[in-house]
Design a protein around this motif. Sequence first.
Motif, PDB file in Angstrom:
ATOM      1  N   SER A  71       0.821  -1.208   0.000  1.00  0.00           N
ATOM      2  CA  SER A  71       0.000   0.000   0.000  1.00  0.00           C
ATOM      3  C   SER A  71       0.852   1.254   0.000  1.00  0.00           C
ATOM      4  N   THR A  72       2.146   1.129   0.375  1.00  0.00           N
ATOM      5  CA  THR A  72       2.990   2.312   0.378  1.00  0.00           C
ATOM      6  C   THR A  72       4.025   2.247  -0.736  1.00  0.00           C
ATOM      7  N   GLY A  73       4.067   1.149  -1.452  1.00  0.00           N
ATOM      8  CA  GLY A  73       5.072   0.988  -2.502  1.00  0.00           C
ATOM      9  C   GLY A  73       4.503   1.216  -3.884  1.00  0.00           C
ATOM     10  N   GLN A  74       4.928   0.362  -4.824  1.00  0.00           N
ATOM     11  CA  GLN A  74       4.573   0.596  -6.223  1.00  0.00           C
ATOM     12  C   GLN A  74       3.100   0.341  -6.515  1.00  0.00           C
ATOM     13  N   ASN A  75       2.413  -0.379  -5.610  1.00  0.00           N
ATOM     14  CA  ASN A  75       1.006  -0.670  -5.855  1.00  0.00           C
ATOM     15  C   ASN A  75       0.077   0.327  -5.168  1.00  0.00           C
ATOM     16  N   GLU A  76       0.644   1.453  -4.755  1.00  0.00           N
ATOM     17  CA  GLU A  76      -0.107   2.440  -3.993  1.00  0.00           C
ATOM     18  C   GLU A  76      -1.407   2.829  -4.683  1.00  0.00           C
TER      19      GLU A  76
ATOM     20  N   GLN B 279      -3.113   0.902  -6.775  1.00  0.00           N
ATOM     21  CA  GLN B 279      -3.946  -0.254  -7.147  1.00  0.00           C
ATOM     22  C   GLN B 279      -5.061  -0.432  -6.122  1.00  0.00           C
ATOM     23  N   TYR B 280      -6.027   0.471  -6.174  1.00  0.00           N
ATOM     24  CA  TYR B 280      -7.055   0.497  -5.136  1.00  0.00           C
ATOM     25  C   TYR B 280      -7.791  -0.831  -4.990  1.00  0.00           C
ATOM     26  N   GLY B 281      -8.146  -1.424  -6.114  1.00  0.00           N
ATOM     27  CA  GLY B 281      -8.904  -2.679  -6.075  1.00  0.00           C
ATOM     28  C   GLY B 281      -8.126  -3.775  -5.360  1.00  0.00           C
ATOM     29  N   LEU B 282      -6.855  -3.902  -5.728  1.00  0.00           N
ATOM     30  CA  LEU B 282      -6.006  -4.919  -5.104  1.00  0.00           C
ATOM     31  C   LEU B 282      -5.901  -4.694  -3.597  1.00  0.00           C
ATOM     32  N   LEU B 283      -5.726  -3.429  -3.209  1.00  0.00           N
ATOM     33  CA  LEU B 283      -5.536  -3.133  -1.789  1.00  0.00           C
ATOM     34  C   LEU B 283      -6.808  -3.409  -0.992  1.00  0.00           C
ATOM     35  N   MET B 284      -7.969  -3.084  -1.571  1.00  0.00           N
ATOM     36  CA  MET B 284      -9.229  -3.375  -0.881  1.00  0.00           C
ATOM     37  C   MET B 284      -9.401  -4.882  -0.729  1.00  0.00           C
TER      38      MET B 284
ATOM     39  N   GLU C 232       1.366   1.853  13.179  1.00  0.00           N
ATOM     40  CA  GLU C 232       0.796   1.417  11.904  1.00  0.00           C
ATOM     41  C   GLU C 232       0.036   2.527  11.202  1.00  0.00           C
ATOM     42  N   GLU C 233      -0.697   3.348  11.983  1.00  0.00           N
ATOM     43  CA  GLU C 233      -1.546   4.373  11.377  1.00  0.00           C
ATOM     44  C   GLU C 233      -0.738   5.310  10.485  1.00  0.00           C
ATOM     45  N   PRO C 234       0.310   5.977  11.021  1.00  0.00           N
ATOM     46  CA  PRO C 234       1.085   6.837  10.123  1.00  0.00           C
ATOM     47  C   PRO C 234       1.871   6.053   9.082  1.00  0.00           C
ATOM     48  N   PHE C 235       2.327   4.856   9.441  1.00  0.00           N
ATOM     49  CA  PHE C 235       3.115   4.062   8.492  1.00  0.00           C
ATOM     50  C   PHE C 235       2.325   3.820   7.214  1.00  0.00           C
ATOM     51  N   VAL C 236       1.053   3.441   7.358  1.00  0.00           N
ATOM     52  CA  VAL C 236       0.237   3.096   6.199  1.00  0.00           C
ATOM     53  C   VAL C 236      -0.462   4.325   5.605  1.00  0.00           C
ATOM     54  N   MET C 237      -0.984   5.211   6.457  1.00  0.00           N
ATOM     55  CA  MET C 237      -1.863   6.265   5.946  1.00  0.00           C
ATOM     56  C   MET C 237      -1.114   7.491   5.448  1.00  0.00           C
ATOM     57  N   THR C 238      -0.009   7.862   6.092  1.00  0.00           N
ATOM     58  CA  THR C 238       0.657   9.113   5.724  1.00  0.00           C
ATOM     59  C   THR C 238       2.163   8.981   5.549  1.00  0.00           C
ATOM     60  N   GLN C 239       2.737   7.835   5.915  1.00  0.00           N
ATOM     61  CA  GLN C 239       4.197   7.671   5.957  1.00  0.00           C
ATOM     62  C   GLN C 239       4.850   8.775   6.792  1.00  0.00           C
ATOM     63  N   GLY C 240       4.096   9.258   7.780  1.00  0.00           N
ATOM     64  CA  GLY C 240       4.654  10.261   8.681  1.00  0.00           C
ATOM     65  C   GLY C 240       4.413  11.696   8.221  1.00  0.00           C
TER      66      GLY C 240
END
Lengths: 275, 322
Positions: A232-237, A239-244, B262-270
């Motif tokens: 979700s934070t990398g290259q597939n950021e 890819q909404y469908g995949l992440l859901m 986890e919250e900032p890691f996933v949602m905002t990266q800080g």
Amino acid sequence: MGGVGARSRWWLYLLLTVALLVVITPFIWMVLGSFKTNAELRQVPPTWWPENATLENFRQLFSRLSFGTYFRNSTVVAVVVTVGNLLFCSMVGYALAMLRFRGKRLIFALILGTLMIPGVVTFVPLFVLVANLGLVDTLPGLFLPFLVGPFGVFLMRQFVLGLPKDLVEAARIDGAGEFRIFFQVILPLLTPALATLGILTFLGSWNNFLWPLVVAQTNDTYTLPVALALYSTGQNEQQYGLLMAGATIVVLPVLVVFLIFQRRFIQGIATTGIK
Amino acid sequence: MTTATSSSPAQQPGSTGSRDTRRSRSSRAPGAAREERAGWLLTLPFLLLFGIFTAWPVIQSVFFSVTDITNRDLRTPFQVNFVAFEQYAKAFADPVFRQAALNTAYFVLIGVPLTMTVALAAAVALNTGITRFRSVYRLGFYTPVITSIVAVAVVWRFLLHPDSGLVNTVLGWVGIDGPNWLGSTTWAMPSLIAMAVWRNFGTAMIIFLAGLQSVPQQLHEAAAIDGANAWQRFVNVTVPILRPTILFVSVTTAIGYLQFFEEPFVMTQGGPLNSTISASMYTYQQFSFGNYGYAAALSYLIFLVIAIVTALQFRFLSEKED
């Protein structure tokens, strides 16, 4: 409490129902979203019901990405951690509550003292230790540090203290050895406590993030939350469908287990006060 | 087994406490040795695993935090230098860590009271004598607690999307032009707090529901006869009796929130501009850069705050008993 009239009762139901909908909407949104195409998920305004429901997201998760492996890793780690905790913590809990041996008080003090120590304090030296043992990026590296925990021992000890001591004495008179007494007399009586500890441990392990993020470094050892977070934070950021669909796969098994065991679960929370 | 039979009457008088262990050890009742061995054998696997993977790292982290150990020292542990409190001094001077500490304080100081309020409101509402669907509401409110924070953070990121997100769509219905929640230095942290409240209030609610059972019905009835309305009864009857429970839940929630990661890691990266980076997340970042000594010092600072919060709880709870 009796003082609520019929009229205000209706307001209460309305309020609670709206609150309930707000609370569970993210889950419904997640599951519905997992069947939508990427284009539909980017649509403004968003759709509620999928227009062209598709399983493509799930198919991609398991074929192009290795969600099958992540699912297996998460399951193996959670099962091993749960079995370890149930076995070892009940053994210690029983020994601390029922048996007399040297050092018992010291052990109990140690357990109480570490009850509050959070994972963030130990992960750096723990990583160095695991690295020196050659266990980085292996499944044992993921589960070994969690096989026992002070919380499980504490819970088990409290529960065993509530059992009558005569049970053990009677079994001894009948000639049973100490281990047989534990496994055949005590353990069956611990079922409710074991169920509570088992559910809490499994969940804790399934949702655990920091340690697997530190130890798992390749596709072969990622657990579901680690894989999902990195995707979700990398290259597939985008890819909404995949992440859901990925989020659905992480949440759904736990949700099903929870709905089956919810009564025991909620009692466990109320009695231990710790999630 | 005659030993077991003969030992049990001898144990009877002493079985109330372990104060007699010393005596029985010297007189060596036949069963005592057996019990001693069983006690140790049953505890041994735990002690090994616990000693290696918990106790040892706890001790080691103190040493790490006063050295300059980095990832390059993994294979050459003797090149590590003792630097006393340099890492701690560095932390206090580090602008990003200071920002992270402030963010964490923001998250805890707003998040904990909000979580308590929502949880208490839900518990009281469910305790007003409604019978229909009570367990359905309880179950629904509790559900977010069991879910992976990573997974729900991914979902919330979409919910909060400025254009195609559900939140801004609903706000649009009533004519409000919602902000870019996670992309704004003002709104990113409140968004994370909102998610944390949603994710966590269920635990506190369940504990409050259990606590509410101990509020005597007669007190409420007496107060009602004296003309107290529902709000007055809540403030003057329910809250004082729940006080220890509220305190306990506040502290456990605060301990959890102090480590939010986890919250900032996933949602905002800080981000944006470090406005949501947390102390735990910064610690993890320093670790992943290989600065083990520095990360150990940072984690010890977090632990120190947690220990203080825990100590305060015990203090307040014992004051209550006076």
